[in-house]
Write a protein that holds these residues in place. Sequence first.
Motif, mmCIF file in Angstrom:
data_model
loop_
_atom_site.group_PDB
_atom_site.id
_atom_site.type_symbol
_atom_site.label_atom_id
_atom_site.label_comp_id
_atom_site.label_asym_id
_atom_site.label_seq_id
_atom_site.Cartn_x
_atom_site.Cartn_y
_atom_site.Cartn_z
ATOM 1 N N HIS A 229 75.436 2.820 16.363
ATOM 2 C CA HIS A 229 74.120 3.227 15.884
ATOM 3 C C HIS A 229 73.823 2.811 14.450
ATOM 4 O O HIS A 229 72.807 3.179 13.901
ATOM 5 C CB HIS A 229 73.991 4.752 15.965
ATOM 6 N N ASN B 48 68.006 7.145 7.271
ATOM 7 C CA ASN B 48 68.974 8.140 6.800
ATOM 8 C C ASN B 48 69.714 7.669 5.565
ATOM 9 O O ASN B 48 69.843 8.392 4.580
ATOM 10 C CB ASN B 48 70.033 8.413 7.877
ATOM 11 N N GLN C 247 69.810 9.245 1.854
ATOM 12 C CA GLN C 247 71.051 9.755 1.284
ATOM 13 C C GLN C 247 71.436 9.066 -0.016
ATOM 14 O O GLN C 247 72.158 9.625 -0.837
ATOM 15 C CB GLN C 247 72.170 9.624 2.321
ATOM 16 N N SER D 117 60.165 14.521 3.599
ATOM 17 C CA SER D 117 60.654 13.892 4.833
ATOM 18 C C SER D 117 59.804 12.706 5.265
ATOM 19 O O SER D 117 60.088 12.081 6.283
ATOM 20 C CB SER D 117 60.674 14.915 5.977
ATOM 21 N N ARG E 50 63.660 16.992 -0.894
ATOM 22 C CA ARG E 50 64.482 16.635 0.255
ATOM 23 C C ARG E 50 65.023 17.873 0.951
ATOM 24 O O ARG E 50 65.091 17.931 2.179
ATOM 25 C CB ARG E 50 65.631 15.742 -0.212
ATOM 26 N N LEU F 14 79.993 7.630 11.161
ATOM 27 C CA LEU F 14 79.653 7.057 12.469
ATOM 28 C C LEU F 14 80.897 6.525 13.171
ATOM 29 O O LEU F 14 81.012 6.559 14.390
ATOM 30 C CB LEU F 14 78.624 5.935 12.315
ATOM 31 N N SER G 65 83.151 18.054 14.818
ATOM 32 C CA SER G 65 83.295 19.190 13.927
ATOM 33 C C SER G 65 83.782 18.671 12.583
ATOM 34 O O SER G 65 84.846 18.071 12.505
ATOM 35 C CB SER G 65 84.302 20.186 14.512
ATOM 36 N N ASN H 99 73.190 18.378 4.807
ATOM 37 C CA ASN H 99 72.002 17.601 5.171
ATOM 38 C C ASN H 99 72.397 16.159 5.489
ATOM 39 O O ASN H 99 72.023 15.597 6.517
ATOM 40 C CB ASN H 99 70.997 17.666 4.014
ATOM 41 N N THR H 100 73.186 15.569 4.591
ATOM 42 C CA THR H 100 73.661 14.201 4.788
ATOM 43 C C THR H 100 74.533 14.103 6.028
ATOM 44 O O THR H 100 74.328 13.246 6.887
ATOM 45 C CB THR H 100 74.479 13.761 3.556
ATOM 46 N N LEU H 101 75.498 15.018 6.119
ATOM 47 C CA LEU H 101 76.445 14.986 7.234
ATOM 48 C C LEU H 101 75.727 15.115 8.568
ATOM 49 O O LEU H 101 75.972 14.348 9.505
ATOM 50 C CB LEU H 101 77.470 16.120 7.078
ATOM 51 N N SER I 288 72.550 14.534 9.333
ATOM 52 C CA SER I 288 71.731 13.350 9.639
ATOM 53 C C SER I 288 72.598 12.278 10.271
ATOM 54 O O SER I 288 72.204 11.622 11.234
ATOM 55 C CB SER I 288 71.101 12.778 8.365
ATOM 56 N N ASN I 289 73.788 12.095 9.712
ATOM 57 C CA ASN I 289 74.684 11.067 10.233
ATOM 58 C C ASN I 289 75.255 11.440 11.600
ATOM 59 O O ASN I 289 75.416 10.580 12.468
ATOM 60 C CB ASN I 289 75.817 10.801 9.232
ATOM 61 N N THR J 188 72.724 10.641 14.149
ATOM 62 C CA THR J 188 72.677 9.209 14.461
ATOM 63 C C THR J 188 73.753 8.856 15.476
ATOM 64 O O THR J 188 73.510 8.144 16.451
ATOM 65 C CB THR J 188 72.896 8.385 13.184
ATOM 66 N N ALA J 189 74.948 9.390 15.238
ATOM 67 C CA ALA J 189 76.062 9.077 16.130
ATOM 68 C C ALA J 189 75.876 9.738 17.498
ATOM 69 O O ALA J 189 76.294 9.204 18.515
ATOM 70 C CB ALA J 189 77.375 9.522 15.504
ATOM 71 N N PRO K 197 72.691 11.256 19.235
ATOM 72 C CA PRO K 197 71.266 11.618 19.217
ATOM 73 C C PRO K 197 70.929 12.783 20.155
ATOM 74 O O PRO K 197 69.832 13.326 20.081
ATOM 75 C CB PRO K 197 70.569 10.336 19.689
ATOM 76 N N ASP L 32 64.150 18.655 10.704
ATOM 77 C CA ASP L 32 62.731 18.431 10.409
ATOM 78 C C ASP L 32 62.480 16.962 10.093
ATOM 79 O O ASP L 32 61.535 16.348 10.592
ATOM 80 C CB ASP L 32 62.282 19.289 9.217
ATOM 81 N N ALA L 33 63.342 16.403 9.228
ATOM 82 C CA ALA L 33 63.146 15.017 8.791
ATOM 83 C C ALA L 33 63.269 14.047 9.957
ATOM 84 O O ALA L 33 62.617 13.008 9.976
ATOM 85 C CB ALA L 33 64.151 14.665 7.699
#
Lengths: 332, 311
Positions: free
Chosen positions: A44, A53, A57, A172, A247, A300, B194, B205-207, B209-210, B213-214, B216, B237-238
Amino acid sequence: MNTSDVSQTGQTRIATTTKTVLREAGIGIALIVLILVFSMTTQHFLTASNVTNILTQVTINLILSIGMTFVILIGGIDLSVGSVLAFCAVVAGTVMTLPGLDPSTAVILATLSAVAGGIFFGLLNGFISAYWAIPSFIVTLGTLNIARGAALQVTNASTIYSFPASFNAFGSQTLYGIPLLFLIALVLVGIGWFVLTKTVFGRVLYGIGNNEEAARLAGHNVFFYKIAAFTICGGAVGIGAIVYMARLNIASPIIGIGFELNAIAAVIIGGTSLSGGRGSIIGTLLGACIIGVLANGLILLGLSDFMRQMITGFVIIIAVVLDKYRERLTKV
Amino acid sequence: MKFAKFIAAGILASTILMPVSGYAADKPVVGLVMKSLANEFFKNMLEGAKADEAKRGDYTLKAVGMQSETDVETQINAIESFITEKVDAIVVAPSDSRALVPPIKRAIDAGITVINFDVALDEKAKEEAGVKLAFVGPDNRGGAKLAGDALAKKLGEGAKVVIIEGNPGADNAAQRKLGFMDSVEAGKLDLLDSRTAHWETEEANTLFSNMLTAHPDIQGVLAANDSMALGVVKAIDAAGKTGKIEVVGFDNIPAVQPLLKEKKLLATVDQFGQLMAADAIDKALKVVKGGAPLEGWVKTDIKLVTSDDVK
């Protein structure tokens, strides 16, 4: 060699430019390699939503790193940025949630107060380290504690929340997949690049980093320039605080712990010398992107949290070691 | 950074230590060793203890906090100075479940009543040191299971979930993860990932979001505290997935109240932190006054909080 003197000859200027381009190309290649590796190893990574993203970040660290570049270029360091970010955020948060303000007035006043807070600490850092000739390392270690304590004092350690809905939504929003917050950072990159490369002011900052005494003898008011560099850094932190709030929709006195280290890492990975006088904003942009891409890609990949931390450490060291070689190769 | 800690400890010692002067000889003195007072949770806990001192009026409270969550030295120093001052009781929320055992043993040997609250000391470390000590505190594992079960009930069997963990090595983080795992097993949820976000909003927030992505198709998030849940909700939300992913947290902090109301946060857990220190002090004073020593685990109240509890 004095790359900084405003009256430098055309020849050295061209040599300097070539060197800068070479340095940045090296960092750019490192970033491209990372992107290629993650694109091939994860499913991804190169999707539109993931690029959005990563840019989100990267944003806060990038803004802090732009300010940090100015300070490191004159041979200084600012350890207070994380704490000052928290201070600016809680001041802005307090202003933004004042009763009786309409949303747009609240946001404007909050932004102004965040930037003012950052500038205040920047002036303080710059004045103390320049006036008494104290290493900025120790001065900003002091202001790190002052700003953090002040942030806790202002809020009594509580988190401020419930900002205007429009402000929260702004945080956002994207334009063709690019977060608006990142665009703010890009504008700051542009301004920083212009100031450092196209103005006398910028060239003198390089000169001070290279040889402070020579800059002084050349008639430059080093005292003023030093304060200016720290003040720019402080102002950037103020903007960073507003971006943080947009943010995450909160302002808390315990945010930003360790942000200074990420900002320093971005600047150094970006090829700016810790001893000052050498480096660029574009390098910093690439450095911040490397850190952001790495953090995102390693998650990822599914690596454990502890492995991620180790690899990030290795990359910082590899970056500075490579920089040493690049420095030798590009020496005139 | 050693130097930073040194300065920090100095500042703390001079500001947080209560005025020592003139406490009445007949009033017992209780030394309260707190965790980071920069953390709203512990600051409220300290305020609860001060209110209790003012209300009861029959003991003197001396409180020490730390600069950061992991500043173990400050706590050890505080216990040692309480031993020197010969306080009657020490009530301690350990920042490290092993490192605090030796100084606590010295306090017990000096004849001081010690109460361990909030985070339990390590059983094995206690056994090795020959310390017998009761624990007054909430069941973090049980609390996390309450929140996890609420999520499982909402999503149904087979739902894809992730856990956002607290600090690796922290006992309450480990217990909450175990509680979440209990729910995952009981509710037959599909745990995709986890990871830790170190209790922090921005990192969560960062974690998240990522993670999104991995994976969905994430349907639910179990966050080990509310600060991290705040970051997760903002990431949802974002990503434009508001209402499609359910989140549960822990701690019931004021900042999540609007989220509970808007149903962006399904549930959180209240462990009544404000009362926790005061409660432990009351128990310590009973022992000081000749009551029976506490034994085992004295559980304090926990409660699941949902949008129904928010007006």
